[in-house]
Design a protein around this motif. Structure first.
Motif, PDB file in Angstrom:
ATOM      1  N   PRO A  70      -4.910   7.996   4.619  1.00 20.40           N
ATOM      2  CA  PRO A  70      -3.886   7.486   3.706  1.00 20.40           C
ATOM      3  C   PRO A  70      -4.272   6.194   2.990  1.00 20.40           C
ATOM      4  CG  PRO A  70      -3.390   6.810   5.930  1.00 20.40           C
ATOM      5  CD  PRO A  70      -4.650   7.610   6.020  1.00 20.40           C
ATOM      6  N   SER A  71      -3.481   5.892   1.993  1.00 18.06           N
ATOM      7  CA  SER A  71      -3.554   4.582   1.354  1.00 18.06           C
ATOM      8  C   SER A  71      -2.716   3.611   2.203  1.00 18.06           C
ATOM      9  CB  SER A  71      -2.955   4.746  -0.042  1.00 18.06           C
ATOM     10  OG  SER A  71      -3.081   3.571  -0.762  1.00 18.06           O
ATOM     11  N   LEU A 112       0.588   4.232   4.509  1.00 20.70           N
ATOM     12  CA  LEU A 112       1.454   5.170   3.788  1.00 20.70           C
ATOM     13  C   LEU A 112       1.291   6.586   4.355  1.00 20.70           C
ATOM     14  CD1 LEU A 112       1.217   3.797   0.152  1.00 20.70           C
ATOM     15  CD2 LEU A 112       2.907   3.325   1.924  1.00 20.70           C
ATOM     16  N   ASP A 113       2.186   7.452   3.930  1.00 18.51           N
ATOM     17  CA  ASP A 113       2.189   8.797   4.494  1.00 18.51           C
ATOM     18  C   ASP A 113       1.710   9.844   3.489  1.00 18.51           C
ATOM     19  OD1 ASP A 113       2.661  10.467   6.640  1.00 18.51           O
ATOM     20  OD2 ASP A 113       4.634  11.053   5.882  1.00 18.51           O
ATOM     21  N   HIS A 114       2.178   9.745   2.252  1.00 16.55           N
ATOM     22  CA  HIS A 114       1.893  10.827   1.294  1.00 16.55           C
ATOM     23  C   HIS A 114       0.693  10.565   0.392  1.00 16.55           C
ATOM     24  CE1 HIS A 114       6.461  11.525   1.741  1.00 16.55           C
ATOM     25  NE2 HIS A 114       5.785  12.112   2.705  1.00 16.55           N
ATOM     26  N   CYS A 115       0.421   9.305   0.097  1.00 16.27           N
ATOM     27  CA  CYS A 115      -0.720   8.993  -0.780  1.00 16.27           C
ATOM     28  C   CYS A 115      -1.997   9.026   0.050  1.00 16.27           C
ATOM     29  CB  CYS A 115      -0.565   7.610  -1.410  1.00 16.27           C
ATOM     30  SG  CYS A 115       0.744   7.522  -2.617  1.00 16.27           S
ATOM     31  N   ALA A 161      -9.097   2.523  -0.718  1.00 14.88           N
ATOM     32  CA  ALA A 161      -8.740   2.415   0.700  1.00 14.88           C
ATOM     33  C   ALA A 161      -8.743   3.791   1.359  1.00 14.88           C
ATOM     34  CB  ALA A 161      -7.382   1.745   0.862  1.00 14.88           C
ATOM     35  N   SER A 162      -8.044   4.745   0.726  1.00 13.54           N
ATOM     36  CA  SER A 162      -7.984   6.084   1.329  1.00 13.54           C
ATOM     37  C   SER A 162      -9.340   6.780   1.232  1.00 13.54           C
ATOM     38  CB  SER A 162      -6.893   6.914   0.653  1.00 13.54           C
ATOM     39  OG  SER A 162      -7.038   6.897  -0.745  1.00 13.54           O
ATOM     40  N   GLY A 163     -10.034   6.590   0.111  1.00 16.12           N
ATOM     41  CA  GLY A 163     -11.322   7.264  -0.086  1.00 16.12           C
ATOM     42  C   GLY A 163     -12.395   6.773   0.874  1.00 16.12           C
ATOM     43  N   MET A 164     -12.525   5.455   0.987  1.00 14.95           N
ATOM     44  CA  MET A 164     -13.574   4.906   1.853  1.00 14.95           C
ATOM     45  C   MET A 164     -13.266   5.160   3.331  1.00 14.95           C
ATOM     46  SD  MET A 164     -16.197   3.783   0.458  1.00 14.95           S
ATOM     47  CE  MET A 164     -16.774   3.473  -1.185  1.00 14.95           C
ATOM     48  N   SER A 165     -11.976   5.119   3.699  1.00 14.75           N
ATOM     49  CA  SER A 165     -11.666   5.361   5.109  1.00 14.75           C
ATOM     50  C   SER A 165     -11.917   6.826   5.450  1.00 14.75           C
ATOM     51  CB  SER A 165     -10.234   4.931   5.437  1.00 14.75           C
ATOM     52  OG  SER A 165      -9.325   5.521   4.555  1.00 14.75           O
ATOM     53  N   ALA A 166     -11.599   7.744   4.526  1.00 10.81           N
ATOM     54  CA  ALA A 166     -11.842   9.171   4.800  1.00 10.81           C
ATOM     55  C   ALA A 166     -13.341   9.430   4.984  1.00 10.81           C
ATOM     56  CB  ALA A 166     -11.286  10.028   3.666  1.00 10.81           C
ATOM     57  N   LEU A 167     -14.156   8.805   4.134  1.00 14.51           N
ATOM     58  CA  LEU A 167     -15.607   9.000   4.252  1.00 14.51           C
ATOM     59  C   LEU A 167     -16.139   8.372   5.545  1.00 14.51           C
ATOM     60  CD1 LEU A 167     -18.189  10.057   2.971  1.00 14.51           C
ATOM     61  CD2 LEU A 167     -18.301   7.988   1.555  1.00 14.51           C
ATOM     62  N   LEU A 214       6.331   4.976   5.521  1.00 11.94           N
ATOM     63  CA  LEU A 214       5.367   4.616   6.561  1.00 11.94           C
ATOM     64  C   LEU A 214       4.778   5.867   7.207  1.00 11.94           C
ATOM     65  CD1 LEU A 214       6.229   1.590   6.678  1.00 11.94           C
ATOM     66  CD2 LEU A 214       6.025   1.808   9.125  1.00 11.94           C
ATOM     67  N   GLY A 215       3.477   5.832   7.432  1.00 14.75           N
ATOM     68  CA  GLY A 215       2.804   6.997   8.010  1.00 14.75           C
ATOM     69  C   GLY A 215       2.011   6.618   9.244  1.00 14.75           C
TER      70      GLY A 215
END
Ligand code: PMV
Length: 363
Positions: free
Chosen positions: A25-26, A51-54, A126-132, A352-353
């Motif tokens: 997530p973001s 976050l939950d959805h982004c 944030a979401s992209g780098m954490s996923a990678l 919140l996620g």
């Protein structure tokens, strides 16, 4: 805690090829990280809502090759080859290479997509780098199956930080602290930790409606923004202010004191923008509609006493924050009064996620 912890010993296993998929997530900072020391060390501690959805969904395919001089990878974003993403990922790989010494032994294919609209002005770093980072940790776990879950998450956050600072706050939910703070046990400059102290139930499923005021590319990249804090006349007081705001949030989180929460969160958002306005060169990142929205939120709050507030990241979009129990009235206000200030009437409803998740390859 030192970086040594993340330098791997010999791996016990070898892996030829495979594939991993993560969604991450973001996050939106309440106390902002703005200004850094070398090696992505934050100048002050920060705390965020996950976050939950982004989210970003990333699949990493890997195939063993003869170890070479360069990293070998291809990047695809939303189904299309994206060579312009490669320099950022190459820099990321260089930064993490000593912690992931297997990187040059594989050729990678990275497939990524976001759940939020492209060019919405929402940073996907944030979401992209954490996923990678999480995909890389899944590969490292194959090489070292002994690794504990705690270490896996800590190192994922540590690696994500080296890609984009705030990405280290996107591994877990629901509130994450990054940066050493004397009153927050276990906090570290090297990675994010789940906020360890008491959190009042009013924050459960806290709502974040993201108003897309300006969907264009950010006028000032965050790396330029962080750099502007070097030699900024107000930098030292700003870093102290963030520490104090985090100290003051502790009883607020425990007691659910929304009046104080609102003051601190809005103060942080405006202080971040004040730093940009008073740097050299200077920038105004808000748009006229950002201010219009802020004033409408203040009027509505004054008239209704409902606990709605805003925060901003380094752009014109507005995050409207409020408790789930007031969702109906506040969302009605957002639709009637605020959506008209958004570019093409666009907004995203989030809350919140609980953090990143590994996905099965069938998804
Ligand atoms: O992670 P970066 O380098 O893109 O910096 C993020 C900075 C802010 O979003 C403005 C604040 C924060 O703490 O997320």
């Amino acid at each position: 805690m030192s970086v040594e912890e993340f330098l791997p010993q010999e791996y016990s296993e070898s892996v030829k090829n495979g594939s991993f998929k993560w969604q991450s997530p973001s996050n939106i900072a309440l106390v902002k990280y703005w200004g850094k020391k070398p090696k992505q060390i934050p100048a002050n501690p920060s705390v965020s809502f996950t976050l939950d959805h982004c989210k970003t969904l990333t699949r990493l395919d890997f195939q063993k090759k003869n170890s070479g001089e360069d990293f070998e990878f291809e990047v695809f974003f939303e189904g299309r080859k994206k060579d312009d993403f490669k320099p950022k990922i190459n820099t990321f790989f260089k930064r993490i290479e000593s912690y992931c010494p297997f990187l040059k032994d594989y050729s990678f294919k990275i497939y990524s997509e976001n759940t939020f609209p492209h060019s919405s002005g929402i940073a996907s770093s944030a979401s992209g780098m954490s996923a990678l980072a999480l995909c890389m940790m899944s590969l490292e776990k194959e090489l070292n199956p002994e690794m504990s879950e705690g270490f896996f998450n800590r190192k994922a956050s540590f690696l994500a930080r080296l890609g984009s600072g705030s990405a280290c706050r996107s591994i877990k939910g629901e509130m994450v602290v990054w940066g050493e703070h004397e009153n927050i046990k276990g906090s570290s400059d090297l990675y994010g930790i789940v906020y360890p102290d008491e959190v009042h139930e009013i924050f459960r499923n806290y709502q974040d409606t993201i108003l897309l005021v300006d969907k264009g590319k950010k006028e000032v990249s965050s790396s330029v923004g962080h750099d502007l804090m070097h030699g900024h006349p107000f930098a030292d007081v700003r870093f102290k202010q963030a520490e104090t705001n985090l100290t003051n949030l502790k009883p607020v989180f425990a007691e659910g004191n929304l009046e104080e929460f609102i003051k601190i969160v809005e103060n942080e958002a405006l202080s971040l923008h004040a730093m940009m306005m008073s740097s050299m060169p200077y920038f105004i990142l808000m748009k006229p509609n950002t201010l219009k929205i802020i004033n409408k939120i203040w009027d509505f709050r004054r008239e209704t006493s409902l606990p709605v507030c805003f925060t901003l990241d380094a752009g014109a979009n507005v995050h409207v924050l409020y408790p789930e129990k007031n969702k109906n009235e506040i969302f009605e206000f957002i639709k009637n009064e605020l959506v008209a200030c958004c570019e093409n009437g666009q907004y995203i409803c989030d809350q919140l996620g609980s953090g990143a998740k590994q996905l099965s390859m069938e998804n």
